[in-house]
Design an enzyme around this catalytic site. Structure first.
Site, PDB file in Angstrom:
ATOM      1  N   THR A   1      31.795  14.232  -6.709  1.00 18.34           N
ATOM      2  CA  THR A   1      31.525  13.118  -7.614  1.00 18.34           C
ATOM      3  C   THR A   1      32.704  13.464  -8.750  1.00 18.34           C
ATOM      4  O   THR A   1      32.298  13.032  -9.992  1.00 18.34           O
ATOM      5  CB  THR A   1      30.323  12.877  -8.093  1.00 18.34           C
ATOM      6  OG1 THR A   1      29.764  14.245  -8.498  1.00 18.34           O
ATOM      7  CG2 THR A   1      29.476  12.272  -6.679  1.00 18.34           C
TER       8      THR A   1
ATOM      9  N   SER B   1      25.039  20.793 -18.827  1.00 20.44           N
ATOM     10  CA  SER B   1      25.467  19.388 -18.397  1.00 20.44           C
ATOM     11  C   SER B   1      27.041  19.513 -17.841  1.00 20.44           C
ATOM     12  O   SER B   1      27.619  20.228 -18.178  1.00 20.44           O
ATOM     13  CB  SER B   1      25.097  18.344 -19.084  1.00 20.44           C
ATOM     14  OG  SER B   1      26.030  18.255 -20.099  1.00 20.44           O
ATOM     15  N   LYS B   2      27.054  18.479 -16.986  1.00 20.94           N
ATOM     16  CA  LYS B   2      28.916  18.106 -16.815  1.00 20.94           C
ATOM     17  C   LYS B   2      29.586  18.251 -17.836  1.00 20.94           C
ATOM     18  O   LYS B   2      30.668  18.678 -17.996  1.00 20.94           O
ATOM     19  CB  LYS B   2      28.710  16.959 -16.133  1.00 20.94           C
ATOM     20  CG  LYS B   2      28.386  17.044 -14.571  1.00 20.94           C
ATOM     21  CD  LYS B   2      28.571  15.850 -13.951  1.00 20.94           C
ATOM     22  CE  LYS B   2      28.166  16.010 -12.263  1.00 20.94           C
ATOM     23  NZ  LYS B   2      28.396  15.094 -11.501  1.00 20.94           N
ATOM     24  N   ARG B   3      29.149  17.894 -19.334  1.00 21.43           N
ATOM     25  CA  ARG B   3      30.085  17.609 -20.375  1.00 21.43           C
ATOM     26  C   ARG B   3      30.003  18.950 -21.228  1.00 21.43           C
ATOM     27  O   ARG B   3      30.778  19.039 -22.113  1.00 21.43           O
ATOM     28  CB  ARG B   3      29.640  16.434 -21.249  1.00 21.43           C
ATOM     29  CG  ARG B   3      29.486  15.020 -20.571  1.00 21.43           C
ATOM     30  CD  ARG B   3      28.646  14.119 -21.432  1.00 21.43           C
ATOM     31  NE  ARG B   3      27.468  14.271 -21.570  1.00 21.43           N
ATOM     32  CZ  ARG B   3      26.561  13.747 -20.507  1.00 21.43           C
ATOM     33  NH1 ARG B   3      27.142  13.487 -19.449  1.00 21.43           N
ATOM     34  NH2 ARG B   3      25.320  14.205 -20.533  1.00 21.43           N
ATOM     35  N   ASP B   4      29.171  19.817 -20.937  1.00 18.25           N
ATOM     36  CA  ASP B   4      29.301  21.000 -21.653  1.00 18.25           C
ATOM     37  C   ASP B   4      30.503  22.047 -21.557  1.00 18.25           C
ATOM     38  O   ASP B   4      31.190  21.884 -20.279  1.00 18.25           O
ATOM     39  CB  ASP B   4      27.799  21.857 -21.372  1.00 18.25           C
ATOM     40  CG  ASP B   4      26.878  21.355 -21.800  1.00 18.25           C
ATOM     41  OD1 ASP B   4      26.813  20.705 -23.018  1.00 18.25           O
ATOM     42  OD2 ASP B   4      25.517  21.469 -21.474  1.00 18.25           O
TER      43      ASP B   4
END
Length: 448
Positions: free
Chosen positions: A12, A219-222
């Site tokens: 994803t 998280s994915k944004r970190d």
């Protein structure tokens, strides 16, 4: 019983560092036990999954050196694979899921409900005997006590994660499921499904989560979440593998630098730590610097030249011996291979740009006669090696009655344009007499 483990990512977007650690622990256990490491792609989310995202996962695993014994060879779901238990893409396994759902329906273990199919969950709590966490009994929530049954096929005909995960593990003869602790709450449902299919579930080992340095869930944004960032930022894969091993597992004697071969020999599931692991970028960079220092010269040259080229620095215009000698002076300084341009760019420039703050401090009127004397002393040298250069500068400093640093700082700035960098005498040796004198002349001309 031969160990069979799997890594089953969803394509994803990118490979999360937590996913990479899960893949590594599965790979290590397979290699430690002489078992099989399977790669399976959970691509049933048609709206979010792409072939490009699968390629990113394959590239990331290959970069880490995590070779799989069974699974896809390319990102194409209909493409070639290796292993006897395929297809290894869930999107190609719908017949398997349909067959299993029919079996549950025919035995009264599942039923249709508002166009969907629900699984009849046992009413008594299920005990999970986890190899890491220990005995876990998940009590039913208030809502589940009223209705513990759960959907296994949505009303649009799409099978859900719980079903496909279990069917694939069953049909691929997976013996151990090693995955993140966030899946622990799903495990009773999975155990119930295995038993409904008439087989004992695999052994489970839920590994601690990776947290940010401040203790929040990554998280994915970190920063640091995407494995691709480490590839692009010039980390050595062996340093990343070493560091990922330490996130939730520990060798004896609190060692931090440990080879893949030794980890493979030592790694076992009961040694996995119980508490969540905090991601420490500073420690990873320290480890990376250690691996860069130990890297073979040829590999270091190749990776550093690639980094220079990405920064727009063409080393092809210079003799290979000069390029290698220049990079040798930087090897002990780098924490990341992408730092090569900031440490080595001056070797490949006709004129360096001076750091303005450093120039104000070092290119002063009182330093001009000192630098002129140093230039004169250097011009008379017949040997321009690091030892001779060091002795010359220090002798002149003593003669002038100043500390060597008084000459070192403006000389470094004249030669490199920067106040920090490789060892001064070694970089001067590499630049050579002609370049050094030219750069000193340009600096002296700037002084009032």
């Amino acid at each position: 019983m031969k160990v069979r483990v799997r890594f089953a990512p969803s394509p994803t977007g990118f490979l999360h560092i937590g996913g990479a650690r899960t893949a590594l622990f599965n790979w290590l256990y397979a290699r430690h036990t002489g078992g099989t490491f399977i790669l399976r792609i959970e691509d049933t989310d048609v709206a979010r999954n792409t072939q490009e995202a699968v390629e990113v996962i394959l590239q990331g695993l290959r970069w880490l050196g995590l070779d799989w014994d069974e699974g896809p060879i390319t990102g194409d779901a209909t493409g070639p694979s290796k292993g006897e238990y395929g297809p290894y893409f869930q999107s190609q396994r719908k017949e398997n899921y349909d067959r299993r759902v029919e079996a549950l329906l025919s035995r009264g273990l599942a039923y249709e409900h508002e166009g969907a199919v629900k699984f009849k969950m046992p009413r008594e709590p299920i005990v999970v005997s986890d190899l890491v966490v220990g005995e876990v009994t998940r009590e039913l929530t208030d809502r589940e006590q009223l209705d513990p049954d759960f959907i296994i096929v949505r009303s649009d005909g799409q099978p859900v994660f719980h079903l496909v995960n279990v069917v694939d593990d069953l049909e691929m003869a997976v013996t151990h499921v090693i995955r993140g602790e966030d899946h622990l709450s799903n495990t009773p449902k999975h155990i119930a499904l295995f038993r409904a299919f008439g087989v004992e579930p695999p052994k489970y080992a839920h590994i601690p989560l990776i947290l940010n340095s401040d203790g929040t869930k990554m998280s994915k944004r970190d920063k640091g979440a995407s494995l691709t960032a480490y590839i692009e930022e010039g980390y050595a894969p062996e340093a990343v593998v070493n560091y990922l091993c330490l996130l939730g597992w520990s060798p004896k004697a609190n060692r931090e630098k440990i080879s893949r071969q030794e980890v493979t020999e030592l790694f076992d599931l009961p040694q996995i730590l119980r508490h969540n692991a905090r991601f420490d970028l500073t420690k990873l960079r320290w480890l990376n610097a250690e691996y860069i220092r130990e890297m073979s010269s040829d590999r270091f040259y190749e990776m550093a030249v690639h980094s220079l080229a990405k920064a727009g620095i063409d080393t092809n215009k210079y003799p290979v011996s000069y390029v290698k000698a220049a990079l040798d002076t930087c090897k002990d300084k780098l924490k990341l291979l992408t730092e090569a341009p900031q440490f080595a760019d001056f070797y490949f420039q006709d004129e360096v740009a001076f750091d303005l703050e450093a120039a104000k401090k070092d290119f002063t009127p009182e330093n001009k006669p000192r630098l002129l004397k140093l230039r004169e002393a250097l011009s008379k040298l017949t040997s321009f090696d690091a030892a001779t250069l060091g002795n010359t500068l220090q002798s002149l400093a003593a003669e002038l009655g100043v500390k060597p640093g008084v000459l070192v700082h403006p000389t470094r700035l004249a030669c490199t344009g920067k106040p920090i960098g490789p060892s001064l005498y070694h970089l001067m040796e590499v630049l050579g007499k002609e370049r050094v004198l030219q750069r000193l002349d340009r600096a002296i001309a700037m002084m009032q």
